[in-house]
Design a protein around this motif. Structure first.
Motif, PDB file in Angstrom:
ATOM      1  N   MET A   1       7.503   4.847   3.033  1.00 52.71           N
ATOM      2  CA  MET A   1       7.349   4.961   4.484  1.00 52.71           C
ATOM      3  C   MET A   1       7.466   3.607   5.180  1.00 52.71           C
ATOM      4  O   MET A   1       7.643   3.536   6.387  1.00 52.71           O
ATOM      5  N   GLN A   2       7.345   2.525   4.417  1.00 48.65           N
ATOM      6  CA  GLN A   2       7.216   1.216   5.050  1.00 48.65           C
ATOM      7  C   GLN A   2       8.483   0.739   5.755  1.00 48.65           C
ATOM      8  O   GLN A   2       8.446  -0.254   6.473  1.00 48.65           O
ATOM      9  N   ASN A   3       9.597   1.385   5.545  1.00 47.78           N
ATOM     10  CA  ASN A   3      10.809   1.022   6.278  1.00 47.78           C
ATOM     11  C   ASN A   3      11.109   2.028   7.387  1.00 47.78           C
ATOM     12  O   ASN A   3      12.203   2.061   7.927  1.00 47.78           O
ATOM     13  N   HIS A 111       9.970  14.634  10.923  1.00 50.08           N
ATOM     14  CA  HIS A 111       8.690  15.287  10.610  1.00 50.08           C
ATOM     15  C   HIS A 111       7.790  15.205  11.831  1.00 50.08           C
ATOM     16  O   HIS A 111       7.343  14.126  12.218  1.00 50.08           O
ATOM     17  N   PHE A 112       7.507  16.358  12.433  1.00 58.56           N
ATOM     18  CA  PHE A 112       6.667  16.420  13.622  1.00 58.56           C
ATOM     19  C   PHE A 112       5.326  17.021  13.246  1.00 58.56           C
ATOM     20  O   PHE A 112       5.246  18.092  12.642  1.00 58.56           O
ATOM     21  N   ASN A 113       4.244  16.308  13.603  1.00 56.07           N
ATOM     22  CA  ASN A 113       2.884  16.735  13.295  1.00 56.07           C
ATOM     23  C   ASN A 113       2.157  17.083  14.586  1.00 56.07           C
ATOM     24  O   ASN A 113       2.041  16.241  15.487  1.00 56.07           O
ATOM     25  N   LEU A 114       1.660  18.298  14.687  1.00 56.71           N
ATOM     26  CA  LEU A 114       1.013  18.775  15.907  1.00 56.71           C
ATOM     27  C   LEU A 114      -0.473  19.041  15.670  1.00 56.71           C
ATOM     28  O   LEU A 114      -0.839  19.828  14.794  1.00 56.71           O
ATOM     29  N   LEU A 196      -2.357  12.043   7.389  1.00 51.96           N
ATOM     30  CA  LEU A 196      -1.541  11.050   6.691  1.00 51.96           C
ATOM     31  C   LEU A 196      -1.322  11.417   5.235  1.00 51.96           C
ATOM     32  O   LEU A 196      -0.218  11.230   4.693  1.00 51.96           O
ATOM     33  N   ASN A 197      -2.339  11.940   4.581  1.00 56.12           N
ATOM     34  CA  ASN A 197      -2.165  12.368   3.196  1.00 56.12           C
ATOM     35  C   ASN A 197      -1.175  13.521   3.094  1.00 56.12           C
ATOM     36  O   ASN A 197      -0.397  13.615   2.138  1.00 56.12           O
ATOM     37  N   ASN A 198      -1.211  14.395   4.070  1.00 51.05           N
ATOM     38  CA  ASN A 198      -0.235  15.485   4.079  1.00 51.05           C
ATOM     39  C   ASN A 198       1.174  14.948   4.289  1.00 51.05           C
ATOM     40  O   ASN A 198       2.140  15.430   3.694  1.00 51.05           O
ATOM     41  N   MET A 199       1.305  13.936   5.139  1.00 51.32           N
ATOM     42  CA  MET A 199       2.607  13.358   5.443  1.00 51.32           C
ATOM     43  C   MET A 199       3.263  12.747   4.201  1.00 51.32           C
ATOM     44  O   MET A 199       4.472  12.905   3.991  1.00 51.32           O
ATOM     45  N   VAL A 200       2.476  12.048   3.373  1.00 49.69           N
ATOM     46  CA  VAL A 200       3.072  11.337   2.241  1.00 49.69           C
ATOM     47  C   VAL A 200       3.272  12.224   1.013  1.00 49.69           C
ATOM     48  O   VAL A 200       4.017  11.847   0.099  1.00 49.69           O
ATOM     49  N   ARG A 201       2.635  13.381   0.967  1.00 48.04           N
ATOM     50  CA  ARG A 201       2.823  14.228  -0.213  1.00 48.04           C
ATOM     51  C   ARG A 201       4.116  15.028  -0.071  1.00 48.04           C
ATOM     52  O   ARG A 201       4.485  15.470   1.024  1.00 48.04           O
ATOM     53  N   PRO A 202       4.822  15.241  -1.170  1.00 50.33           N
ATOM     54  CA  PRO A 202       6.075  16.010  -1.123  1.00 50.33           C
ATOM     55  C   PRO A 202       5.820  17.449  -0.677  1.00 50.33           C
ATOM     56  O   PRO A 202       4.788  18.038  -0.982  1.00 50.33           O
ATOM     57  N   GLY A 219      -8.511  15.406   3.420  1.00 52.28           N
ATOM     58  CA  GLY A 219      -9.089  14.207   4.013  1.00 52.28           C
ATOM     59  C   GLY A 219     -10.300  13.661   3.297  1.00 52.28           C
ATOM     60  O   GLY A 219     -10.928  12.720   3.790  1.00 52.28           O
ATOM     61  N   LYS A 220     -10.623  14.209   2.142  1.00 49.66           N
ATOM     62  CA  LYS A 220     -11.829  13.771   1.411  1.00 49.66           C
ATOM     63  C   LYS A 220     -11.741  12.319   0.944  1.00 49.66           C
ATOM     64  O   LYS A 220     -12.727  11.595   0.922  1.00 49.66           O
ATOM     65  N   ALA A 221     -10.533  11.907   0.554  1.00 46.63           N
ATOM     66  CA  ALA A 221     -10.376  10.540   0.042  1.00 46.63           C
ATOM     67  C   ALA A 221     -10.689   9.530   1.144  1.00 46.63           C
ATOM     68  O   ALA A 221     -10.407   9.766   2.316  1.00 46.63           O
ATOM     69  N   HIS A 222     -11.258   8.409   0.768  1.00 48.52           N
ATOM     70  CA  HIS A 222     -11.597   7.383   1.751  1.00 48.52           C
ATOM     71  C   HIS A 222     -10.369   6.611   2.187  1.00 48.52           C
ATOM     72  O   HIS A 222     -10.332   6.025   3.252  1.00 48.52           O
ATOM     73  N   GLY A 223      -9.362   6.595   1.355  1.00 49.57           N
ATOM     74  CA  GLY A 223      -8.120   5.924   1.718  1.00 49.57           C
ATOM     75  C   GLY A 223      -7.015   6.933   1.905  1.00 49.57           C
ATOM     76  O   GLY A 223      -7.251   8.143   1.931  1.00 49.57           O
ATOM     77  N   VAL A 224      -5.804   6.434   2.021  1.00 53.12           N
ATOM     78  CA  VAL A 224      -4.650   7.312   2.179  1.00 53.12           C
ATOM     79  C   VAL A 224      -3.785   7.184   0.945  1.00 53.12           C
ATOM     80  O   VAL A 224      -3.555   6.087   0.420  1.00 53.12           O
ATOM     81  N   LEU A 225      -3.313   8.321   0.432  1.00 51.33           N
ATOM     82  CA  LEU A 225      -2.446   8.321  -0.726  1.00 51.33           C
ATOM     83  C   LEU A 225      -1.170   7.559  -0.426  1.00 51.33           C
ATOM     84  O   LEU A 225      -0.678   7.578   0.696  1.00 51.33           O
ATOM     85  N   LYS A 226      -0.621   6.908  -1.421  1.00 49.51           N
ATOM     86  CA  LYS A 226       0.636   6.202  -1.244  1.00 49.51           C
ATOM     87  C   LYS A 226       1.799   7.111  -1.602  1.00 49.51           C
ATOM     88  O   LYS A 226       1.707   7.878  -2.575  1.00 49.51           O
ATOM     89  N   PRO A 227       2.907   7.042  -0.829  1.00 51.23           N
ATOM     90  CA  PRO A 227       4.049   7.904  -1.116  1.00 51.23           C
ATOM     91  C   PRO A 227       4.697   7.544  -2.447  1.00 51.23           C
ATOM     92  O   PRO A 227       4.543   6.437  -2.925  1.00 51.23           O
TER      93      PRO A 227
END
Length: 227
Positions: A1-3, A111-114, A196-202, A219-227
């Motif tokens: 996602m970083q680019n 990807h649109f998130n509402l 965000l976790n939903n966004m990065v998961r396939p 959202g249980k995790a304290h951080g966000v999963l990396k893609p």
């Protein structure tokens, strides 16, 4: 996602504010753009590179360039009937959201998130739920590559603006057992991480609806999963 590039609608609200903070802390995107009716002021150094596009929502067509070139969009835009009146509520939560989605689609958003609401249903007798359900469906007709709808229950947060009714509801849920409260409410921090976790998961789904339980689970995790 970083680019890649992301935009947030409604970053001045509690959900959008926490979402923005999480995005910046996790360094998830190369470019972060806020689209809103006024420029926001930030003191933290982390916000210095955030791009801000000030638009007139009554003339969004004139600001199509603000929606150009973003890979991901998050829409946390919304108001209340008590604040804006019935007509104003419909204009913001349906018309502004739908027009923004149309411009995002034309601008290349994949990807649109509402952010919607628990109980959203275009056939509901309650205006709030009816409008939320209607805009869900109409944004779906735009056929984004991926379209994620979040239907949280009561959002647990400390708003800057005073909403006595919501304050009482949050206090009520605060005294309930976690197992019951989690079925009908969710902290905004949990919601932001879930988005965000939903966004990065396939995902192979073109459209997905995440209810309050799914939001809690993601959202249980304290951080966000990396893609």
């Amino acid at each position: 996602m970083q680019n890649k590039s992301v935009f947030i609608l409604g970053a001045s609200g509690e959900s959008g504010k926490v979402l923005l903070k999480e995005i910046l802390e996790q360094n998830l995107f190369a470019r972060v753009t806020l689209i809103g009716r006024r420029k926001l002021t930030f003191e933290e150094e982390a916000y210095k590179n955030v791009n801000q596009e000030v638009v007139d929502f009554e003339k969004l067509e004139d600001y199509a360039s603000a929606f150009q070139g973003h890979d991901v969009g998050f829409c946390c835009l919304g108001t209340t009937r008590s604040k804006a009146g019935a007509e104003g509520f419909v204009r913001v939560d349906r018309d502004y959201v739908l027009k923004s989605a149309e411009l995002a689609k034309s601008g290349g958003c994949k990807h649109f998130n509402l952010l919607s609401s628990k109980g959203a249903d275009k056939s509901s007798n309650f205006l709030y739920l009816q409008v939320k359900g209607e805009v869900e469906d109409r944004v779906g007709e735009l056929k984004f590559d991926r379209y994620s709808i979040f239907r949280p229950g009561v959002l647990l947060c400390n708003r800057q603006e005073s909403r006595p009714g919501e304050w009482l509801i949050r206090k009520f849920f605060g005294f309930l057992p976690d197992s019951w409260a989690s079925g009908h409410s969710v902290p905004v921090s949990t919601l932001a991480r879930a988005m965000l976790n939903n966004m990065v998961r396939p995902s192979d789904k073109q459209m997905e609806i995440l209810d309050n339980k799914a939001i809690h689970d993601l959202g249980k995790a304290h951080g966000v999963l990396k893609p």
